[in-house]
Design a protein around this motif. Sequence first.
Motif, short mmCIF file in Angstrom:
data_model
loop_
_atom_site.label_atom_id
_atom_site.label_comp_id
_atom_site.label_asym_id
_atom_site.label_seq_id
_atom_site.Cartn_x
_atom_site.Cartn_y
_atom_site.Cartn_z
N PRO A 51 0.80 -1.23 0.00
CA PRO A 51 0.00 0.00 0.00
C PRO A 51 0.83 1.27 0.00
O PRO A 51 0.33 2.33 -0.38
CB PRO A 51 -0.82 -0.12 1.30
N ARG A 52 2.09 1.21 0.42
CA ARG A 52 2.93 2.41 0.49
C ARG A 52 3.85 2.57 -0.72
O ARG A 52 4.69 3.45 -0.75
CB ARG A 52 3.78 2.38 1.76
N LEU A 53 3.69 1.70 -1.70
CA LEU A 53 4.53 1.76 -2.89
C LEU A 53 3.66 1.91 -4.12
O LEU A 53 2.61 1.26 -4.24
CB LEU A 53 5.38 0.49 -3.02
N CYS A 54 4.08 2.75 -5.05
CA CYS A 54 3.40 2.86 -6.34
C CYS A 54 3.69 1.60 -7.15
O CYS A 54 4.85 1.25 -7.36
CB CYS A 54 3.89 4.10 -7.10
N GLN A 55 2.63 0.94 -7.59
CA GLN A 55 2.78 -0.34 -8.29
C GLN A 55 3.38 -0.13 -9.68
O GLN A 55 2.87 0.65 -10.47
CB GLN A 55 1.41 -1.01 -8.42
N TYR A 56 4.46 -0.81 -9.96
CA TYR A 56 5.01 -0.79 -11.32
C TYR A 56 4.17 -1.67 -12.22
O TYR A 56 3.71 -2.74 -11.82
CB TYR A 56 6.46 -1.27 -11.33
N VAL A 57 3.97 -1.24 -13.46
CA VAL A 57 3.06 -1.93 -14.38
C VAL A 57 3.79 -2.48 -15.60
O VAL A 57 3.69 -3.66 -15.93
CB VAL A 57 1.92 -1.00 -14.83
N ASP A 58 4.57 -1.63 -16.27
CA ASP A 58 5.17 -2.07 -17.53
C ASP A 58 6.36 -1.20 -17.87
O ASP A 58 6.50 -0.08 -17.35
CB ASP A 58 4.13 -2.00 -18.66
N ILE A 59 7.21 -1.75 -18.73
CA ILE A 59 8.33 -0.98 -19.28
C ILE A 59 8.40 -1.31 -20.76
O ILE A 59 8.26 -2.47 -21.16
CB ILE A 59 9.65 -1.33 -18.55
N SER A 60 8.58 -0.30 -21.58
CA SER A 60 8.69 -0.52 -23.02
C SER A 60 9.99 0.10 -23.52
O SER A 60 10.46 1.11 -22.99
CB SER A 60 7.49 0.07 -23.77
N ARG A 61 10.53 -0.52 -24.53
CA ARG A 61 11.82 -0.11 -25.08
C ARG A 61 11.61 0.52 -26.44
O ARG A 61 10.97 -0.06 -27.31
CB ARG A 61 12.72 -1.34 -25.19
N GLY A 62 12.13 1.74 -26.62
CA GLY A 62 11.99 2.44 -27.88
C GLY A 62 13.31 2.58 -28.61
O GLY A 62 14.27 1.85 -28.37
N LYS A 63 13.37 3.56 -29.49
CA LYS A 63 14.58 3.78 -30.29
C LYS A 63 15.67 4.43 -29.45
O LYS A 63 15.40 5.14 -28.48
CB LYS A 63 14.26 4.68 -31.49
N GLY A 103 7.07 1.66 3.63
CA GLY A 103 7.43 1.36 2.26
C GLY A 103 8.89 0.97 2.12
O GLY A 103 9.23 0.01 1.41
N LEU A 104 9.78 1.72 2.81
CA LEU A 104 11.21 1.42 2.73
C LEU A 104 11.51 0.04 3.32
O LEU A 104 12.33 -0.70 2.78
CB LEU A 104 12.00 2.50 3.47
N GLN A 105 10.85 -0.28 4.43
CA GLN A 105 11.08 -1.58 5.07
C GLN A 105 10.70 -2.72 4.12
O GLN A 105 11.44 -3.70 3.99
CB GLN A 105 10.26 -1.66 6.36
N ILE A 130 0.70 7.84 2.15
CA ILE A 130 1.94 7.92 1.38
C ILE A 130 2.02 6.80 0.36
O ILE A 130 1.62 5.66 0.60
CB ILE A 130 3.15 7.84 2.33
N LYS A 131 2.58 7.14 -0.81
CA LYS A 131 2.95 6.15 -1.81
C LYS A 131 4.30 6.58 -2.40
O LYS A 131 4.41 7.69 -2.92
CB LYS A 131 1.91 6.05 -2.92
N LEU A 132 5.30 5.70 -2.29
CA LEU A 132 6.64 6.02 -2.79
C LEU A 132 6.72 5.73 -4.28
O LEU A 132 6.39 4.62 -4.73
CB LEU A 132 7.69 5.20 -2.03
N ALA A 133 7.18 6.71 -5.03
CA ALA A 133 7.32 6.56 -6.48
C ALA A 133 8.79 6.42 -6.87
O ALA A 133 9.68 6.83 -6.11
CB ALA A 133 6.70 7.76 -7.19
N LYS A 134 9.03 5.83 -8.03
CA LYS A 134 10.38 5.68 -8.62
C LYS A 134 11.34 4.94 -7.68
O LYS A 134 12.55 5.16 -7.73
CB LYS A 134 10.96 7.04 -9.00
N ASP A 265 13.97 -0.56 9.22
CA ASP A 265 13.36 -1.58 10.08
C ASP A 265 13.60 -1.27 11.55
O ASP A 265 12.69 -1.39 12.38
CB ASP A 265 13.93 -2.95 9.71
N GLU A 266 14.84 -0.86 11.88
CA GLU A 266 15.17 -0.52 13.27
C GLU A 266 14.43 0.74 13.72
O GLU A 266 13.97 0.83 14.86
CB GLU A 266 16.67 -0.33 13.41
#
Length: 887
Positions: A51-63, A103-105, A130-134, A265-266
């Motif tokens: 819940p604290r992380l932005c879900q990655y969906v896809d990556i595409s490769r271009g020129k 999210g970091l943990q 909070i939602k951590l991006a990138k 975590d600590e």
Amino acid sequence: MFPLKDAEMGAFTFFASALPHDVCGSNGLPLTPNSIKILGRFQILKTITHPRLCQYVDISRGKHERLVVVAEHCERSLEDLLRERKPVSCSTVLCIAFEVLQGLQYMNKHGIVHRALSPHNILLDRKGHIKLAKFGLYHMTAHGDDVDFPIGYPSYLAPEVIAQGIFKTTDHMPSKKPLPSGPKSDVWSLGIILFELCVGRKLFQSLDISERLKFLLTLDCVDDTLIVLAEEHGCLDIIKELPETVIDLLKKCLTFHPSKRPTPDELMKDKVFSEVSPLYTPFTKPASLFSSSLRCADLTLPEDISQLCKDINNDYLAERSIEEVYYLWCLAGGDLEKELVNKEIIRSKPPICTLPNFLFEDGESFGQGRDRSSLLDDTTVTLSLCQLRNFCFSFFSLIKTLQIHKKSCIQSNLPHSNSNNELSAAATLPLIIREKDTEYQLNRIILFDRLLKAYPYKKNQIWKEARVDIPPLMRGLTWAALLGVEGAIHAKYDAIDKDTPIPTDRQIEVDIPRCHQYDELLSSPEGHAKFRRVLKAWVVSHPDLVYCECITDGHLPSLAYACMSAFIPKYLYNFFLKDNSHVIQEYLTVFSQMIAFHDPELSNHLNEIGFIPDLYAIPWFLTMFTHVFPLHKIFHLWDTLLLGNSSFPFCIGVAILQQLRDRLLANGFNECILLFSDLPEIDIERCVRESINLFCWTPKSATYRQHAQPPKPSSDSSGVRSSAPYFSAECPDPPKTDLSRESIPLNDLKSEVSPRISAEDLIDLCELTVTGHFKTPTKKTKSSKPKLLVVDIRNSEDFIRGHIAGSINIPFSAAFTAEGELTQGPYTAMLQNFKGKVIVIVGHVAKHTAEFAAHLVKMKYPRICILDGGINKIKPTGLLTIPSPQI
């Protein structure tokens, strides 16, 4: 994956470092492009859900090594709070800190460090959470090695990161290779961000980058980093007014020496969060489809179930997973590059502007300066979902209207249609069109999602729907369901030792780079590593079998291993024994008989020129055709293959030959060898369609193999064969009975051109009904037509004493002329009338029945087979009839 809810989807882009074209790796092959490496590492990020992380969906490769990343996105961030230039309340700061640490943990548990933590990468959803991006940028770029820009922001980088400098590990000797950032570097970044929130403004605004870095490094010689930062930025009074818990938190985050700084975590377990932590329930990842835990353990429903669907104006898209939403967005015409061009993130340049820099003798230069497009543009573009939301709303509103209309028609006894309008029409379109139809795919995805969530309870229904088609998005889980994968597959896979060196390691290393390397994921180092571990897990867990280079086709680690462990015994049983020659030879012999059964003319020609299956078909069956076709065709082929039993690959092989029939008949041995060395284009949809037809025309026992997987015990102890259709969940290879086929020596099998069928298959095909343990003839109506013709080749006296009802008698001794032609008689016309249907040769001498069948094959009669065991197999059943004496 979590539902989309009120989140959005965003896309950002960057360039991977370009590699020199004239440099090869240690194996002599061109270097793997950095964009391919990044794409491979990205895959693990898609599996990290919290819940604290932005879900990655896809990556595409271009020129030109461009990569576009799609992930969950929220419009608001902590940057917006800082723009208000007001200190944030201490309770809010503590909640923000705790949620960021959550999210970091979770990231750290998966071996991932953020390293790019900053206010604009800490997003806020509509509820203020909070939602951590990138958070995956540092991981996917191999700690920044594969890009030309640094990962992180100078104002928020930890001192130990700054002290190492910004460079690539490839630029240094291994002994001087800098250590990658650890979890504690993110704690420092969090401390700076929390400090800014407390004072209501950003730090280091008046300093350039170099001065910021110098200042951060000078903090080594001070006792209290927090006080020095406050004095430097003129906010000491604000800091002194903060509660003790907040000051304590900031001091721990801004500890200069990483050895003394806590990890996320600590820090979460620290007393500073004693009042905050009870407000949050610990995150537990939902049970996956293949696990030993109950998937419905946390399911809660309202007391009034009707509340779930009371509002027709619901945002239906919000209830679908973000992966589904993105897939449908692409089908509906979504174009990532176009979205980035519209926002001027991607700017096209005229060719003249891309000329290199020229330096003249006098030192004057002309041309391009440094191309800033190779740097990171940190902008995230929000993908518009309005069109897709409107489409979903219209779709579900129509479905509800149809349901209400149908219900009212039923209640009022009015006529109504059972068809689903356009969806029914779409189901008749070619598969490649159906897979691009947004409305059709939405309907299929929702259906399969519900069925898979009820697996294995709904296994039969999954099987039924898979016969229509399988939506590409749900293919992986559906294949696993069709293969009967169950249980805690992840624990089983993890328990296998995949690290200890074994003798086959070298062979696996050689084979993997030869497997579908046009696919970006399979060609990546990460894809190679996962592939290697799956294959090694299979080898280690099957010590009685040997590794063969032909099986190197897989999918995702634990699920791939589970599917592989179910797939190989079903379709490739004993193919990988240390001495598998007898298994392969039997398989090829049965395949040769299948060619003769379905296409005698082609079989005769191939046998005459000596073009036997040993020369071309072994790679087909060892890899179940993945050696023959590209992946996009294999997907469609296996969608059907997994619905059939172990004999279905024979039908696929015959269907391939029939597509090449004209060319094969017109060519000799050498030309056929050349034809199969570079196989022509095969229409895979036609191949699937024809293979199903061939499969349905093939008697079940005609493909019997002694070395096939033994059938599982039937739950029906009556001894009667199951009447389940071929393509159903109840379509196993039938258990053995007294009327089943018997094993014969391989040499005898090779000597027979036509396949044998069992007595029970003959009884089924003759449309006989059960009486007790066996079957008796059924009365046929005048309009009914027999499915086959039984040719009894015994002499007339034996035939009169007892024969199968409806059979004709052609004595073997007088059946053929010296030239091998069928002698003329009253049965000749009947044989011609049945040409194209199944013709079963029955006798009491196996050699004679085989010769008779071979003669008919030479005369191009299709679907010729032999009754295994001859007439003696039928005698105990009491099904032989004696003609009534004529008065």
